[in-house]
Design a protein around this motif. Structure first.
Motif, PDB file in Angstrom:
ATOM      1  N   GLN A 141       0.718  -1.162  -0.024  1.00  0.00           N
ATOM      2  CA  GLN A 141       0.133   0.101   0.007  1.00  0.00           C
ATOM      3  C   GLN A 141       0.736   1.261  -0.100  1.00  0.00           C
ATOM      4  O   GLN A 141       0.591   2.227  -0.579  1.00  0.00           O
ATOM      5  N   GLU A 142       1.945   1.190   0.839  1.00  0.00           N
ATOM      6  CA  GLU A 142       2.932   2.216   0.737  1.00  0.00           C
ATOM      7  C   GLU A 142       3.499   2.575  -0.735  1.00  0.00           C
ATOM      8  O   GLU A 142       3.414   3.816  -1.120  1.00  0.00           O
ATOM      9  N   LYS A 143       3.591   1.686  -1.419  1.00  0.00           N
ATOM     10  CA  LYS A 143       4.279   1.748  -2.941  1.00  0.00           C
ATOM     11  C   LYS A 143       3.113   1.980  -3.936  1.00  0.00           C
ATOM     12  O   LYS A 143       3.352   1.956  -4.944  1.00  0.00           O
ATOM     13  N   GLY A 144       2.025   1.995  -3.408  1.00  0.00           N
ATOM     14  CA  GLY A 144       0.779   2.274  -4.427  1.00  0.00           C
ATOM     15  C   GLY A 144       0.508   1.006  -5.189  1.00  0.00           C
ATOM     16  O   GLY A 144      -0.127   1.173  -6.383  1.00  0.00           O
ATOM     17  N   THR A 145       0.919  -0.143  -4.983  1.00  0.00           N
ATOM     18  CA  THR A 145       0.769  -1.307  -5.808  1.00  0.00           C
ATOM     19  C   THR A 145      -0.474  -2.211  -5.536  1.00  0.00           C
ATOM     20  O   THR A 145      -0.823  -3.110  -6.118  1.00  0.00           O
ATOM     21  N   VAL A 146      -1.308  -1.712  -4.494  1.00  0.00           N
ATOM     22  CA  VAL A 146      -2.319  -2.230  -4.046  1.00  0.00           C
ATOM     23  C   VAL A 146      -3.438  -1.393  -3.582  1.00  0.00           C
ATOM     24  O   VAL A 146      -2.927  -0.635  -2.973  1.00  0.00           O
ATOM     25  N   SER A 147      -4.742  -1.566  -3.966  1.00  0.00           N
ATOM     26  CA  SER A 147      -5.713  -0.655  -3.694  1.00  0.00           C
ATOM     27  C   SER A 147      -6.960  -1.895  -3.066  1.00  0.00           C
ATOM     28  O   SER A 147      -7.511  -2.392  -4.174  1.00  0.00           O
ATOM     29  N   HIS A 148      -7.135  -1.857  -1.796  1.00  0.00           N
ATOM     30  CA  HIS A 148      -7.971  -2.856  -1.341  1.00  0.00           C
ATOM     31  C   HIS A 148      -9.508  -2.261  -1.339  1.00  0.00           C
ATOM     32  O   HIS A 148      -9.730  -1.132  -1.143  1.00  0.00           O
ATOM     33  N   GLU A 149     -10.501  -3.052  -1.808  1.00  0.00           N
ATOM     34  CA  GLU A 149     -11.761  -2.705  -2.021  1.00  0.00           C
ATOM     35  C   GLU A 149     -12.447  -2.850  -0.649  1.00  0.00           C
ATOM     36  O   GLU A 149     -12.050  -3.461   0.219  1.00  0.00           O
ATOM     37  N   ALA A 150     -13.668  -2.060  -0.488  1.00  0.00           N
ATOM     38  CA  ALA A 150     -14.314  -2.066   0.800  1.00  0.00           C
ATOM     39  C   ALA A 150     -14.931  -3.602   0.945  1.00  0.00           C
ATOM     40  O   ALA A 150     -15.289  -4.114  -0.135  1.00  0.00           O
ATOM     41  N   ARG A 151     -15.030  -4.053   2.246  1.00  0.00           N
ATOM     42  CA  ARG A 151     -15.430  -5.455   2.551  1.00  0.00           C
ATOM     43  C   ARG A 151     -16.354  -5.226   4.030  1.00  0.00           C
ATOM     44  O   ARG A 151     -16.000  -4.285   4.409  1.00  0.00           O
ATOM     45  N   ALA A 152     -17.285  -6.245   3.917  1.00  0.00           N
ATOM     46  CA  ALA A 152     -18.034  -6.135   5.062  1.00  0.00           C
ATOM     47  C   ALA A 152     -17.316  -7.104   6.306  1.00  0.00           C
ATOM     48  O   ALA A 152     -16.851  -8.020   5.920  1.00  0.00           O
ATOM     49  N   LEU A 184     -18.702   3.486   4.384  1.00  0.00           N
ATOM     50  CA  LEU A 184     -18.460   3.051   3.220  1.00  0.00           C
ATOM     51  C   LEU A 184     -19.533   2.048   2.636  1.00  0.00           C
ATOM     52  O   LEU A 184     -20.285   1.633   3.517  1.00  0.00           O
ATOM     53  N   GLU A 185     -19.542   2.149   1.301  1.00  0.00           N
ATOM     54  CA  GLU A 185     -20.533   1.375   0.973  1.00  0.00           C
ATOM     55  C   GLU A 185     -20.018   0.129  -0.037  1.00  0.00           C
ATOM     56  O   GLU A 185     -19.089   0.314  -0.605  1.00  0.00           O
ATOM     57  N   LEU A 186     -20.673  -1.287  -0.001  1.00  0.00           N
ATOM     58  CA  LEU A 186     -20.079  -2.202  -0.657  1.00  0.00           C
ATOM     59  C   LEU A 186     -20.345  -1.930  -2.364  1.00  0.00           C
ATOM     60  O   LEU A 186     -21.606  -1.603  -2.519  1.00  0.00           O
ATOM     61  N   LYS A 187     -19.589  -2.382  -3.104  1.00  0.00           N
ATOM     62  CA  LYS A 187     -19.828  -2.138  -4.594  1.00  0.00           C
ATOM     63  C   LYS A 187     -20.504  -3.686  -5.063  1.00  0.00           C
ATOM     64  O   LYS A 187     -20.227  -4.629  -4.592  1.00  0.00           O
ATOM     65  N   SER A 188     -21.664  -3.108  -5.850  1.00  0.00           N
ATOM     66  CA  SER A 188     -22.383  -4.182  -6.269  1.00  0.00           C
ATOM     67  C   SER A 188     -21.772  -5.265  -7.220  1.00  0.00           C
ATOM     68  O   SER A 188     -21.050  -4.606  -8.032  1.00  0.00           O
ATOM     69  N   ASP A 225     -19.227  -7.778  21.538  1.00  0.00           N
ATOM     70  CA  ASP A 225     -20.641  -7.188  21.287  1.00  0.00           C
ATOM     71  C   ASP A 225     -20.684  -6.608  19.703  1.00  0.00           C
ATOM     72  O   ASP A 225     -20.150  -5.518  19.467  1.00  0.00           O
ATOM     73  N   PHE A 226     -20.978  -7.598  18.961  1.00  0.00           N
ATOM     74  CA  PHE A 226     -21.279  -7.144  17.690  1.00  0.00           C
ATOM     75  C   PHE A 226     -22.484  -6.837  17.159  1.00  0.00           C
ATOM     76  O   PHE A 226     -23.527  -7.606  16.915  1.00  0.00           O
ATOM     77  N   LYS A 227     -22.439  -5.280  17.025  1.00  0.00           N
ATOM     78  CA  LYS A 227     -23.794  -4.534  17.017  1.00  0.00           C
ATOM     79  C   LYS A 227     -24.089  -4.534  15.406  1.00  0.00           C
ATOM     80  O   LYS A 227     -25.178  -5.067  15.179  1.00  0.00           O
ATOM     81  N   HIS A 228     -23.331  -4.095  14.745  1.00  0.00           N
ATOM     82  CA  HIS A 228     -23.552  -3.951  13.303  1.00  0.00           C
ATOM     83  C   HIS A 228     -22.297  -4.508  12.540  1.00  0.00           C
ATOM     84  O   HIS A 228     -21.361  -4.264  13.055  1.00  0.00           O
ATOM     85  N   ALA A 229     -22.459  -4.672  11.681  1.00  0.00           N
ATOM     86  CA  ALA A 229     -21.286  -5.190  10.510  1.00  0.00           C
ATOM     87  C   ALA A 229     -20.938  -4.171   9.706  1.00  0.00           C
ATOM     88  O   ALA A 229     -21.425  -3.598   8.761  1.00  0.00           O
ATOM     89  N   PRO A 230     -19.872  -3.430  10.042  1.00  0.00           N
ATOM     90  CA  PRO A 230     -19.267  -2.411   9.409  1.00  0.00           C
ATOM     91  C   PRO A 230     -18.563  -2.657   7.998  1.00  0.00           C
ATOM     92  O   PRO A 230     -18.190  -3.991   7.803  1.00  0.00           O
ATOM     93  N   VAL A 231     -18.404  -1.687   7.067  1.00  0.00           N
ATOM     94  CA  VAL A 231     -17.919  -1.682   5.866  1.00  0.00           C
ATOM     95  C   VAL A 231     -16.363  -1.206   6.125  1.00  0.00           C
ATOM     96  O   VAL A 231     -16.410  -0.081   6.236  1.00  0.00           O
ATOM     97  N   ILE A 232     -15.228  -2.151   5.725  1.00  0.00           N
ATOM     98  CA  ILE A 232     -14.072  -1.500   6.149  1.00  0.00           C
ATOM     99  C   ILE A 232     -13.134  -2.007   4.849  1.00  0.00           C
ATOM    100  O   ILE A 232     -13.506  -2.638   3.967  1.00  0.00           O
TER     101      ILE A 232
END
Length: 454
Positions: A308-319, A450-454, A346-353
């Protein structure tokens, strides 16, 4: 020549001398231009005044001739009027060659005008070499006794023009004035160029010897842009030093995290050689597998950060799923149980990260480990919501937690606040430590929605 001089690469120290030479050449050309212009202007004004006096005297001379006045007719101190060639002095030459309506200065016989006067101008002139004097002439015609007669109005130039001594004084004054201005402007340009170059020279010296100049600085009288430049260099140096410290801390952490599972694997392998019991062998294999799994996670996280520091990867959002949190918390439960601490999720809601499982594991594992180390009993609550993850403990509070993490950072026993902040900045997360009442501390990771890509 000047272009070649300035296009040549050189140091900033020699720039004032080059600027002085450059502007001196320009000043000499401007000074000569001003000198010639002033000389021409003064002569033109002098000629215009005398010619105007001759034209103004013409009606008066015609009136007197028509009343019977004799030649030569003296008008004022310097003007003489004629209408017959016989009365014109030989020193004036043949004035009949000039047409009617002519008005100007006759420099040489047959040559007149300001241009010829300027071109033939001399600072020192011997009047004995020029028997024919310069004069101002106005040529016209008038009626006398019913016949047209020529009219000559003559004014000797020596009587009305500045003398040679006066011209010499004027020239000396003008040249002296130009030289004084040249020296003053040269001094001002030299000082100004030195003032502009001095900050650059100081910054270069400070860059060459950073040990002697730990902080960039320029003189107080320098331009505002140089002060901004020195401040920017100081900020850059501070950021660079901070990044170096972060990389060193990260290297210490990586070294420890990789060395620990290797030690476990090496120790379990040696223990296998000492006991052939199936249960004992199974426990050692389980330790080796868990250590290898732990090291794999660490390596994946480190590689993910480097990419990621070198800009060779870009992670997409995930649940984020509960199973992933439980998998992170499970190895830490044994450490918590040894201190009689209850670890609750205590897992209240599933975040998108966006962080990968390996990076998230590095963050949560170290924060939870610090919370366990800062607690003697009670419970630790891991809360997962749509916009944050918080770890709440009932330990010794913020000061103890800070001390524990500070010691961990410098003794290579954990990630530390510095690396946690660095990892959070990579994903635009915020990390905060909040003291809770009556005791304990909350470590909170806040992230954008964030929102998940369809």
């Amino acid at each position: 020549m000047l272009n070649g001089l300035f296009n040549r690469a050189s140091s900033a120290v020699s720039l004032p001398q080059k600027l002085l030479l450059y502007f001196s050449a320009i000043a000499v050309m401007i000074g000569l231009t001003i000198y010639i212009f002033m000389l021409s202007l003064m002569q033109w004004i002098e000629d215009e005044v005398n010619q105007h006096e001759l034209k103004a005297s013409a009606p008066f001379a015609i009136s007197l001739f028509q009343q019977g006045a004799r030649q030569p007719l003296q008008i004022g101190l310097h003007v003489q009027a004629f209408y017959s060639h016989d009365f014109i002095p030989e020193a004036y030459g043949d004035l009949s060659q000039f047409p009617s309506g002519f008005s100007g200065e006759v420099v040489d016989r047959g040559k007149a005008g300001l241009l010829h006067e300027v071109l033939s101008f001399k600072l020192f002139e011997d009047d004995n070499l020029n028997p024919q004097k310069e004069l101002f002439l106005y040529r016209s015609e008038f009626k006398l006794d019913g016949e047209m007669q020529p009219l000559y109005l003559v004014m000797p130039a020596d009587n009305v023009e500045l003398s040679d001594e006066e011209w010499q004084s004027i020239n000396v004054f003008v040249l002296t004035f130009i030289c004084v201005l040249f020296l003053l402007f040269g001094f001002a340009i030299h000082k100004l160029s030195q003032r502009l170059v001095e900050p650059v020279d100081q910054l270069v010296k400070q860059l060459k010897s950073p040990a002697e100049h730990p902080k960039f600085a320029v003189p107080k009288q320098s331009a505002a842009e140089f002060s901004q430049l020195s401040q920017s260099l100081n900020d850059y140096r501070q950021q660079n030093e901070m990044m170096i410290k972060q990389e060193q801390a990260f290297a210490r952490y990586a070294s420890h995290e990789l060395r620990t599972p290797i030690t476990v694997i090496s120790g379990a392998a040696k223990l296998q050689e000492q006991n052939d019991a199936p249960e004992f062998q199974a426990r050692q294999r389980d330790r080796i597998q868990r250590a290898a799994h732990e090291m794999q996670h660490t390596v994946d996280a480190l590689l993910s950060i480097v990419k990621q520091e070198k800009g060779t990867v870009s992670h997409e959002a995930r649940a984020l799923e509960l199973a992933e949190i439980e998998k992170i918390v499970q190895p830490l439960s044994l450490l918590a149980q040894s201190k009689k601490i209850e670890l609750i999720v205590d897992f209240k809601h599933a975040p998108v990260i966006k962080p990968t499982p390996a990076v998230l594991r590095m963050l949560l594992s170290n924060i939870i480990s610090n919370a366990i180390n800062a607690s003697d009993s009670g419970q630790i609550m891991v809360v997962i919501d749509s916009d944050h993850i918080s770890i709440n403990d009932n330990g010794h509070g913020l000061n103890a937690s800070n001390k524990e993490q500070h010691n961990a950072q410098h003794n290579s026993h954990g990630l530390g606040l510095l690396i946690v902040d660095s990892l959070c900045q990579r994903y635009q997360w915020q990390f905060n430590l909040i003291e809770t009442q009556p005791q304990g501390c909350q470590a909170k990771l806040t992230f954008p929605l964030l929102e998940l890509k369809s």
